[in-house]
Design a protein around this motif. Sequence first.
Motif: not given
Length: 120
Positions: A12-39
């Motif tokens: 359960a701990a490994a699943g929570v950790w992996a889910t959190t890690k994947v969600n953070r990566k997905l948030k970084q790859l949204t168009p708004e986040s990519l545009a902010a990083q590029a700016a």
Amino acid sequence: MFRRTFWFTAGAAAGVWATTKVNRKLKQLTPESLAAQAADKAIEAGHKIKDFALDVRDGMVQREAELGEALGLNAHPDALPARRFAVIENRSPAKHDSSNDNKTKYIENPTYSYNRNEDH
């Protein structure tokens, strides 16, 4: 029983950790986040280019001052040496020109040839 509880908790701990890690990566790859990083990267690059240009300008000013001192361009006008004149005498006047009666000519800022093979 404790063994099963341990592995269930670890999974359960490994699943929570992996889910959190994947969600953070997905948030970084949204168009708004990519545009902010590029700016942000563009602004950072602009600051670096501006700093480089200022360093180049400072170096140019310093080098111009060094050259001015070496060539005497920064000296006061009264401290500059007098102009040089070269004296050229007309030893052989032209036969058809009566205005060249062995007059002495003065040339301002003469240039001299430094060719060692000339007239030897």
